[in-house]
Design a protein around this motif. Structure first.
Motif, PDB file in Angstrom:
ATOM      1  N   UNK A 275     -26.522 -60.898  28.533  1.00 42.44           N
ATOM      2  CA  UNK A 275     -26.041 -62.307  28.881  1.00 42.44           C
ATOM      3  C   UNK A 275     -25.081 -62.804  27.942  1.00 42.44           C
ATOM      4  N   UNK A 276     -23.933 -63.093  28.329  1.00 41.58           N
ATOM      5  CA  UNK A 276     -22.809 -63.500  27.496  1.00 41.58           C
ATOM      6  C   UNK A 276     -22.837 -65.213  27.761  1.00 41.58           C
TER       7      UNK A 276
ATOM      8  N   UNK B 294     -19.896 -54.605  23.704  1.00 43.65           N
ATOM      9  CA  UNK B 294     -19.245 -55.710  24.201  1.00 43.65           C
ATOM     10  C   UNK B 294     -18.950 -56.904  23.235  1.00 43.65           C
ATOM     11  N   UNK B 295     -19.912 -56.708  22.053  1.00 39.76           N
ATOM     12  CA  UNK B 295     -19.783 -57.840  21.287  1.00 39.76           C
ATOM     13  C   UNK B 295     -18.314 -57.805  20.363  1.00 39.76           C
ATOM     14  N   UNK B 296     -17.871 -56.526  20.344  1.00 40.46           N
ATOM     15  CA  UNK B 296     -16.527 -56.461  19.646  1.00 40.46           C
ATOM     16  C   UNK B 296     -15.487 -56.529  20.670  1.00 40.46           C
TER      17      UNK B 296
ATOM     18  N   UNK C  50     -29.137 -51.161  34.666  1.00 35.66           N
ATOM     19  CA  UNK C  50     -28.915 -51.515  33.312  1.00 35.66           C
ATOM     20  C   UNK C  50     -27.598 -50.979  32.932  1.00 35.66           C
ATOM     21  N   UNK C  51     -26.860 -51.709  31.841  1.00 40.28           N
ATOM     22  CA  UNK C  51     -25.325 -51.499  31.436  1.00 40.28           C
ATOM     23  C   UNK C  51     -25.250 -49.954  30.765  1.00 40.28           C
TER      24      UNK C  51
ATOM     25  N   UNK D 240     -21.713 -64.908  31.423  1.00 41.55           N
ATOM     26  CA  UNK D 240     -21.279 -63.767  32.462  1.00 41.55           C
ATOM     27  C   UNK D 240     -22.757 -62.820  32.152  1.00 41.55           C
ATOM     28  N   UNK D 241     -23.005 -61.906  32.930  1.00 45.31           N
ATOM     29  CA  UNK D 241     -24.309 -61.067  32.935  1.00 45.31           C
ATOM     30  C   UNK D 241     -23.408 -59.639  33.079  1.00 45.31           C
ATOM     31  N   UNK D 242     -23.877 -58.865  32.019  1.00 45.03           N
ATOM     32  CA  UNK D 242     -23.173 -57.539  31.901  1.00 45.03           C
ATOM     33  C   UNK D 242     -24.419 -56.497  32.631  1.00 45.03           C
ATOM     34  N   UNK D 243     -23.961 -55.713  33.759  1.00 46.67           N
ATOM     35  CA  UNK D 243     -24.700 -55.043  34.415  1.00 46.67           C
ATOM     36  C   UNK D 243     -24.027 -53.838  34.518  1.00 46.67           C
TER      37      UNK D 243
END
Length: 148
Positions: free
Chosen positions: A5-6, A92-94, A84-85, A71-74
């Motif tokens: 979750x972003x 994603x953090x970078x 799952x991603x 946003x939800x990364x899937x």
């Protein structure tokens, strides 16, 4: 199952548990209509709120995408099912740039009615010309082969 979750309001990305049902996704994103964005070559994708108001929102940039909601990364598998991603959360953090509060500016183009009408007339003209050419060809064929 896991997703990421972003949250641009808290400037965090965190793992979350979800069953990937629409109610679960709506609950995590705090919305009632979603779209997908920023699809990755490995099948990972971001689900975002598709009903963002034209107001100021906390936003973030992911690649060329500006997102004005959580946003939800899937991930997706070969059959298109949500899973799952595949990429680790650290990747994603970078790739996220926090933009702070920004006015949402939709970037959707609409054709105006006169342009749409002109395109429709052009298509009708081409179809009529094509139909007449086909009729002329069949007429010539029938005459050549003396078919009544």
């Amino acid at each position: 199952m896991n997703a990421y979750l972003i949250d641009p309001a808290t400037r965090t990305i965190s793992p979350v548990e979800t069953d990937f049902s629409l109610p679960s996704i709506y609950n995590l994103l705090g919305c009632s209509l979603i779209s997908s964005a920023a699809g990755q070559t490995n099948g990972d994708v971001l689900f975002v709120d598709d009903n963002v108001s034209d107001d100021e929102h906390e936003a973030f940039r992911f690649g060329t995408w500006e997102i004005y909601s959580k946003a939800l990364v899937v991930g997706t598998d070969r059959s298109g099912e949500t899973v799952s991603p595949k990429n680790p959360i650290e990747l994603y953090e970078t790739q996220i740039d926090w933009l702070g509060a920004k006015m949402f500016e939709p970037n959707v183009a609409f054709l105006s009615f006169p342009e749409s009408a002109r395109l429709e007339r052009d298509a009708e003209d081409r179809m009529a010309t094509s139909l007449q050419e086909n009729l002329d060809w069949w007429d010539a064929f029938l005459k050549r082969n003396k078919i009544d």
